[in-house]
Design an enzyme around this catalytic site. Sequence first.
Site, PDB file in Angstrom:
ATOM      1  CE1 TYR A   1     130.026 -39.228 -53.263  1.00  0.00           C
ATOM      2  CE2 TYR A   1     129.170 -37.216 -52.281  1.00  0.00           C
ATOM      3  CZ  TYR A   1     130.238 -38.038 -52.598  1.00  0.00           C
ATOM      4  OH  TYR A   1     131.495 -37.669 -52.270  1.00  0.00           O
TER       5      TYR A   1
ATOM      6  CG  ASP B   1     122.828 -38.528 -61.096  1.00  0.00           C
ATOM      7  OD1 ASP B   1     121.645 -38.186 -61.027  1.00  0.00           O
ATOM      8  OD2 ASP B   1     123.752 -37.745 -61.370  1.00  0.00           O
TER       9      ASP B   1
ATOM     10  CE1 TYR C   1     123.292 -31.073 -54.122  1.00  0.00           C
ATOM     11  CE2 TYR C   1     121.060 -30.262 -53.700  1.00  0.00           C
ATOM     12  CZ  TYR C   1     121.912 -31.209 -54.254  1.00  0.00           C
ATOM     13  OH  TYR C   1     121.384 -32.286 -54.925  1.00  0.00           O
TER      14      TYR C   1
ATOM     15  CD  GLN D   1     122.586 -46.510 -51.552  1.00  0.00           C
ATOM     16  OE1 GLN D   1     122.382 -47.700 -51.773  1.00  0.00           O
ATOM     17  NE2 GLN D   1     122.312 -45.576 -52.447  1.00  0.00           N
TER      18      GLN D   1
ATOM     19  NE  ARG E   1     123.822 -33.637 -51.919  1.00  0.00           N
ATOM     20  CZ  ARG E   1     125.140 -33.617 -52.010  1.00  0.00           C
ATOM     21  NH1 ARG E   1     125.849 -32.871 -51.177  1.00  0.00           N
ATOM     22  NH2 ARG E   1     125.759 -34.351 -52.913  1.00  0.00           N
ATOM     23  N   GLY E   2     118.715 -33.248 -52.851  1.00  0.00           N
ATOM     24  CA  GLY E   2     118.644 -34.025 -54.085  1.00  0.00           C
ATOM     25  C   GLY E   2     117.455 -34.950 -54.130  1.00  0.00           C
ATOM     26  CD  GLU E   3     115.216 -38.906 -57.873  1.00  0.00           C
ATOM     27  OE1 GLU E   3     114.893 -40.066 -58.198  1.00  0.00           O
ATOM     28  OE2 GLU E   3     115.362 -37.986 -58.701  1.00  0.00           O
ATOM     29  CG  ASP E   4     119.436 -42.298 -52.572  1.00  0.00           C
ATOM     30  OD1 ASP E   4     118.548 -43.130 -52.815  1.00  0.00           O
ATOM     31  OD2 ASP E   4     120.388 -42.529 -51.812  1.00  0.00           O
ATOM     32  CB  SER E   5     119.427 -37.969 -48.897  1.00  0.00           C
ATOM     33  OG  SER E   5     119.411 -36.717 -49.547  1.00  0.00           O
TER      34      SER E   5
END
Length: 380
Positions: free
Chosen positions: A18, A20, A196, A258, A274-278
């Site tokens: 999700y 990217d 994750y 979103q 986590r990651g980038e967007d959230s």
Amino acid sequence: MSELKTRWDIFCTVVDNYGDIGVTWRLARQLVAEHSLAVRLWVDDLRAFERMCPEIDVHVAQQWQQGVEVRRWPAEWLPTEAADVVIAAFACQLPATYMEAMAERKQPPLWMNLDYLSAEDWVMGCHGLPSVKYKHVQKYFFFPGFQKGTGGLLRESGLLERRRQFQQDPQAQRTFLQGLGVDRAPDAQLISLFAYENAGLASWLDALASDSMSTHVLVPEGRVLGDVERWLGVNDLQAGALHVREAVTVQVLPFVRQDQYDQLLWCCDFNAVRGEDSFVRAQWAGRPLLWHIYQQEEDVHLDKLEAFLALYVKGLSAPASEAISGLWRAWNAGAKMTDHWHSTRKHWPELEKHAETWCLEQALQADLATALVQFYGNWI
């Protein structure tokens, strides 16, 4: 060239389910809504996209969603005219025939590699610089970031004002949460958990369960559910599941759009993301947060973690800085969280104030979509 006539192509290969597609979908919508651009979003996995935008028809190769032309990125690429601006998200490799189409244009397109978000110092030195060429078409580096000299962060117009109004409206929050099936007790702290797989989760949940304060943990469907199941001693957790152990209530939420996820973050007292967007959306929520960074080979992701922490803790007292940094490091090492969580709770008022200050400081920069449009304007 008028912005109204400018055509943009954004290419996205879905790597991490999700993240990217989350970034590129937000960007595409904002370029259309706020900058009146014609945007095609090329995606190689429409099923991952469907979780974020249920209106997507995964069987259709071309469709329009919220003003964006969504195109399936086919395995066998058909001849397609290249756009005025071409964005390869996260260093994805463009189709060879499309690159030929770029080279055949009378006026070559602006070709940018929209890279991953990082707070590392070298990003400022590379942002906006030319990269490789394909024939006579030049590619440029474009780095999102947290400091001047970078491309900034995705932030829609009026976002922080909408957030402020929502956070000052208890009834709006109750109505939103009830729509997700959440009945928040008045004295319970609310935590969102999107992460994750993490071996440190059990110790954190143990700490919450044995606390004198009640905690309601909201877990959107995702990869951390397996660890939640092991801690609860249950199998096959589904959206709607609710379990209580001592002082902690654990509830599984469905994957949401979103804008709904933004509101979830705004409701919570603490957000694990986590990651980038959230990660970026949690910063705009103005609440204390915990980042689970995407793991990379040879632990290079830990350099990115430390680079962000070095920026984020500026302005905090030494004890508060040590507490939140220790919590983040333990979480990303899958280590025991108990002591770090207790230390963090001791500095809660300071960390709450700091989260809002950090948010407002970041909002002083141009947002990522505007920075991209400005870069194109300067380029032509």
